[in-house]
Motif scaffolding. Structure first.
Motif, PDB file in Angstrom:
ATOM      1  N   THR A 139      -4.065  -2.454  -6.891  1.00  0.00           N
ATOM      2  CA  THR A 139      -4.486  -2.161  -5.371  1.00  0.00           C
ATOM      3  C   THR A 139      -3.556  -2.965  -4.960  1.00  0.00           C
ATOM      4  O   THR A 139      -3.384  -3.849  -5.171  1.00  0.00           O
ATOM      5  CB  THR A 139      -6.031  -2.774  -5.384  1.00  0.00           C
ATOM      6  OG1 THR A 139      -5.931  -4.291  -5.623  1.00  0.00           O
ATOM      7  CG2 THR A 139      -7.367  -2.083  -6.529  1.00  0.00           C
ATOM      8  N   ALA A 142       0.857  -1.280  -0.060  1.00  0.00           N
ATOM      9  CA  ALA A 142      -0.173  -0.301  -0.005  1.00  0.00           C
ATOM     10  C   ALA A 142       0.838   1.473  -0.232  1.00  0.00           C
ATOM     11  O   ALA A 142       0.846   2.164   0.002  1.00  0.00           O
ATOM     12  CB  ALA A 142      -1.284   0.359   1.002  1.00  0.00           C
ATOM     13  N   ILE A 202       2.896   0.715  -4.475  1.00  0.00           N
ATOM     14  CA  ILE A 202       2.237   0.716  -5.251  1.00  0.00           C
ATOM     15  C   ILE A 202       2.699   1.093  -5.706  1.00  0.00           C
ATOM     16  O   ILE A 202       3.297  -0.774  -7.571  1.00  0.00           O
ATOM     17  CB  ILE A 202       0.792   1.156  -5.462  1.00  0.00           C
ATOM     18  CG1 ILE A 202      -0.327   0.304  -4.320  1.00  0.00           C
ATOM     19  CG2 ILE A 202      -0.276   0.838  -6.976  1.00  0.00           C
ATOM     20  CD1 ILE A 202      -1.279   0.988  -4.071  1.00  0.00           C
TER      21      ILE A 202
END
Length: 263
Positions: free
Chosen positions: A185, A105, A108
């Protein structure tokens, strides 16, 4: 929870499944300290894992919360499956989600680029020049996947014999990147990156994500050369153990990816 979290940090984060098993054997496993595992609401629309009503934390002290109930159920099942002790070695989904939340996160772009680097040297593009049987098997089983990449995404990869580096056309890498963006994601990239490092191919995980291949089919294709060697020369216990541990991680990454489809 802080002591338990500290105990798990190294074991959950080491990328090598055999190394994780070795770490696990060197230290006693923590005792299961909770009775009930449940799923609660996290921030926004996320689903958090609760132990006796209290949220589980990642090694970086974030709440272990995910975007789909299906993924939360996978996590909860791992925590509930612990009996007397808590064994991180049999919690691959938890380990992958921790990595996504605490690491991917925050970078990315870096993980995305790393997958593209694998695509630039994808194992499916490097072919044997002998023996004839292996050459034919590679052509019969790998060529259809590369043909699909070309037809579906316009990613036309160049083949090479042996281990000499073959630079792939930028157009092929760009086309692959466009396809990969659908999964950009933290959790999606974590699952694909895990499968990429486990197989040595970025194309195979994308084929799984796009439902062109099942995880079993992709795993077999990734081990085509190895299985050829086993057929002719056999295997050893250490190699077999390593492959089994990697297969468990592969299945976990696939389960995470599949659970995100309802997001």
């Amino acid at each position: 929870m802080s002591d338990i979290r500290d105990e798990f940090t190294n074991t959950f984060s080491d990328p090598d499944p055999v190394r994780r098993a070795q770490i696990q054997m060197l230290k006693p496993l923590p005792k299961r300290f909770y009775k009930e595992v449940s799923i609660g609401r996290g921030e926004g629309d996320s689903f958090a894992i609760l132990l006796d009503g209290r949220p589980v934390k990642t090694p970086a002290k974030q709440v272990l919360a995910v975007p789909t109930e299906g993924l939360a159920e996978l996590l909860a099942a791992e925590w509930d499956a612990q009996v007397e002790n808590i064994d991180p070695g049999i919690m691959p989904v938890t380990r992958l989600v921790n990595s996504a939340l605490d690491g991917v996160a925050k970078d990315i772009r870096g993980v995305f680029e790393d997958i593209l680097n694998f695509a630039g040297t994808d194992m499916l593009c490097y072919r044997a020049d002998q023996p004839e049987g292996l050459v034919g098997r590679q052509q019969a089983q790998w060529d259809p996947i590369l043909a699909w990449m070309s037809e579906a995404f316009g990613a036309r990869f160049i083949l090479a014999e042996g281990v000499i580096h073959q630079r792939q056309p930028q157009a092929a890498i760009s086309a692959f990147a466009e396809a990969l963006r659908a999964y950009a994601t933290p959790l999606g990239l974590s699952a694909i990156h895990a499968m990429t490092t486990l197989t040595g191919s970025a194309v195979l995980p994308l084929a799984i994500a796009e439902r062109r291949l099942s995880v079993d089919e992709a795993w077999a294709l990734a081990h085509l050369d190895e299985d050829w060697q086993i057929e002719h020369w056999g295997t050893d216990d250490e190699a077999f153990q390593r492959r089994e541990l990697r297969w468990r991680d592969m299945q976990a990454a696939n389960a995470v990816l599949d659970s995100l489809r309802t997001a």
